[in-house]
Design a protein around this motif. Structure first.
Motif, PDB file in Angstrom:
ATOM      1  N   GLY A 147       8.782   0.676  -0.421  1.00 27.99           N
ATOM      2  CA  GLY A 147       7.833   1.940  -0.810  1.00 27.99           C
ATOM      3  C   GLY A 147       6.845   1.485  -1.501  1.00 27.99           C
ATOM      4  O   GLY A 147       5.690   2.098  -1.222  1.00 27.99           O
ATOM      5  N   LEU A 148       7.067   0.877  -2.619  1.00 28.72           N
ATOM      6  CA  LEU A 148       5.780   0.758  -3.545  1.00 28.72           C
ATOM      7  C   LEU A 148       4.599  -0.279  -2.559  1.00 28.72           C
ATOM      8  O   LEU A 148       3.478  -0.112  -2.891  1.00 28.72           O
ATOM      9  N   LEU A 149       5.316  -1.226  -1.939  1.00 27.39           N
ATOM     10  CA  LEU A 149       4.290  -2.098  -1.196  1.00 27.39           C
ATOM     11  C   LEU A 149       3.656  -1.506  -0.142  1.00 27.39           C
ATOM     12  O   LEU A 149       2.045  -1.287  -0.072  1.00 27.39           O
ATOM     13  N   ALA A 150       4.141  -0.481   0.294  1.00 27.90           N
ATOM     14  CA  ALA A 150       3.428   0.368   1.577  1.00 27.90           C
ATOM     15  C   ALA A 150       2.418   1.325   0.778  1.00 27.90           C
ATOM     16  O   ALA A 150       1.574   1.658   1.289  1.00 27.90           O
ATOM     17  N   ALA A 151       2.765   1.840  -0.239  1.00 25.02           N
ATOM     18  CA  ALA A 151       1.891   2.683  -0.914  1.00 25.02           C
ATOM     19  C   ALA A 151       0.578   2.296  -1.541  1.00 25.02           C
ATOM     20  O   ALA A 151      -0.396   2.695  -1.447  1.00 25.02           O
ATOM     21  N   THR A 152       0.731   0.805  -1.768  1.00 25.01           N
ATOM     22  CA  THR A 152      -0.525   0.166  -2.143  1.00 25.01           C
ATOM     23  C   THR A 152      -1.413  -0.449  -1.438  1.00 25.01           C
ATOM     24  O   THR A 152      -2.230  -0.944  -1.552  1.00 25.01           O
ATOM     25  N   GLN A 153      -1.114  -0.509   0.075  1.00 23.84           N
ATOM     26  CA  GLN A 153      -1.461  -1.109   0.955  1.00 23.84           C
ATOM     27  C   GLN A 153      -2.383  -0.342   1.953  1.00 23.84           C
ATOM     28  O   GLN A 153      -2.084   0.874   1.941  1.00 23.84           O
ATOM     29  N   PRO A 154      -3.289  -1.008   2.738  1.00 16.95           N
ATOM     30  CA  PRO A 154      -3.972   0.216   3.528  1.00 16.95           C
ATOM     31  C   PRO A 154      -3.408   0.467   4.694  1.00 16.95           C
ATOM     32  O   PRO A 154      -2.860  -0.200   5.435  1.00 16.95           O
ATOM     33  N   TRP A 155      -3.395   1.740   5.058  1.00 19.85           N
ATOM     34  CA  TRP A 155      -2.889   2.304   6.263  1.00 19.85           C
ATOM     35  C   TRP A 155      -3.547   2.344   7.363  1.00 19.85           C
ATOM     36  O   TRP A 155      -3.379   2.339   8.547  1.00 19.85           O
ATOM     37  N   GLY A 156      -4.984   2.384   7.021  1.00 22.97           N
ATOM     38  CA  GLY A 156      -6.191   2.358   7.962  1.00 22.97           C
ATOM     39  C   GLY A 156      -7.286   1.838   7.490  1.00 22.97           C
ATOM     40  O   GLY A 156      -7.766   1.934   6.171  1.00 22.97           O
ATOM     41  N   SER A 157      -8.152   1.544   8.489  1.00 23.25           N
ATOM     42  CA  SER A 157      -9.757   0.761   7.697  1.00 23.25           C
ATOM     43  C   SER A 157     -10.651   0.894   8.821  1.00 23.25           C
ATOM     44  O   SER A 157     -10.438   1.124  10.094  1.00 23.25           O
ATOM     45  N   ALA A 158     -11.869   0.927   8.298  1.00 23.22           N
ATOM     46  CA  ALA A 158     -13.192   1.180   9.333  1.00 23.22           C
ATOM     47  C   ALA A 158     -14.100   0.070   8.976  1.00 23.22           C
ATOM     48  O   ALA A 158     -14.348  -0.156   7.574  1.00 23.22           O
ATOM     49  N   THR A 159     -14.347  -0.725   9.893  1.00 23.34           N
ATOM     50  CA  THR A 159     -15.758  -1.599   9.304  1.00 23.34           C
ATOM     51  C   THR A 159     -16.946  -0.925   9.911  1.00 23.34           C
ATOM     52  O   THR A 159     -17.021  -0.602  11.168  1.00 23.34           O
TER      53      THR A 159
END
Length: 186
Positions: free
Chosen positions: A23-35
Motif C-alpha cells: 500500500g505504501l509503495l502504491a501510494a508513492t508511485q505514479p498512477w498516471g503520467s503525461a509527456t
C-alpha cells in the motif's frame, strides 16, 4: 493444517506487513503520467489521488506489530479491524482510480497555462501505470488477513510460557518477586 494454525499469528503479521508495504509503495508511485511535446513528464502520484492510502497502510503496519502480542479477544477485534482497513483501501483506490485523468489534466494546465483542446495539443503521450492495481492488491490482502484472523484466532497457541515467569504466585506481580530478592527474568 495444524502447523499452519500454529503459525497463524506469524502468518497474519507477515500478511499485514506485506499489505502495508504494498500500500505504501502504491501510494508513492505514479498512477498516471503525461509527456508534453517539449519533453517534460508530469506524473500524478498515488498519494495525491488516494490521500488516505498512506495512513491506512501505516495502520496495517501498526496492526501487524500489535497482533502477535494480543490476547484472544483482542485478536478478534484486530481481525475485524484488518478487514475494515482492507475494505477501506479497496474503496479508496477504486474511487481514486477514476481521478487519474482529471489530475493529469490539472497538471498539464498548470504546466502549460492552457485549458481545453489547446491543452490536448501540448500532450505527446499519456501513460496509465499499474500502481492502482498494487494498491487494490494491498487492500485485498489486508482483508484476507482479517478473515484469516477471524477464522483461526481461536486455534492459535496460547501465549508463550516465558510470559508466565512474570506471573508469580501470591500477588502475581514481578515487582513483588524483585522485592523478595529474586530475578524474575530467570
Amino acid at each position: 493444517m495444524t502447523g499452519l494454525l500454529a503459525r497463524g499469528r506469524a502468518i497474519a503479521a507477515i500478511g499485514l506487513l506485506l499489505a502495508a508495504g504494498l500500500g505504501l509503495l502504491a501510494a508513492t508511485q505514479p498512477w498516471g503520467s503525461a509527456t508534453l511535446v517539449d519533453g517534460r513528464v508530469l506524473s500524478a502520484a498515488g498519494q495525491d489521488l488516494a490521500g488516505s492510502l498512506t495512513i491506512v497502510s501505516l495502520a496495517c503496519a501498526v496492526l501487524a506489530l500489535v497482533l502477535p502480542i494480543a490476547g484472544r479477544i483482542w485478536r478478534y477485534i484486530l481481525g475485524a479491524l484488518a478487514l475494515a482497513l482492507g475494505a477501506a483501501i479497496v474503496l479508496d483506490v477504486q474511487a481514486s482510480r477514476g481521478e487519474v485523468g482529471r489530475a493529469i489534466d490539472a497538471l498539464v494546465a498548470e504546466a502549460t497555462g492552457l485549458a481545453g483542446s489547446a491543452q490536448t495539443a501540448e500532450v505527446a503521450t499519456l501513460t496509465a501505470h499499474g500502481w492502482p492495481d498494487a494498491g487494490m492488491a494491498a487492500g485485498v490482502l489486508a482483508a484476507l488477513v482479517g478473515i484469516w484472523v477471524l477464522a483461526t484466532a481461536h486455534r492459535w497457541p496460547a501465549r508463550a510460557k516465558r510470559a508466565a515467569r512474570y506471573e508469580r504466585s501470591g500477588s502475581g506481580l514481578a515487582w513483588d518477586v524483585m522485592d523478595d530478592g529474586e530475578d524474575p527474568t530467570r
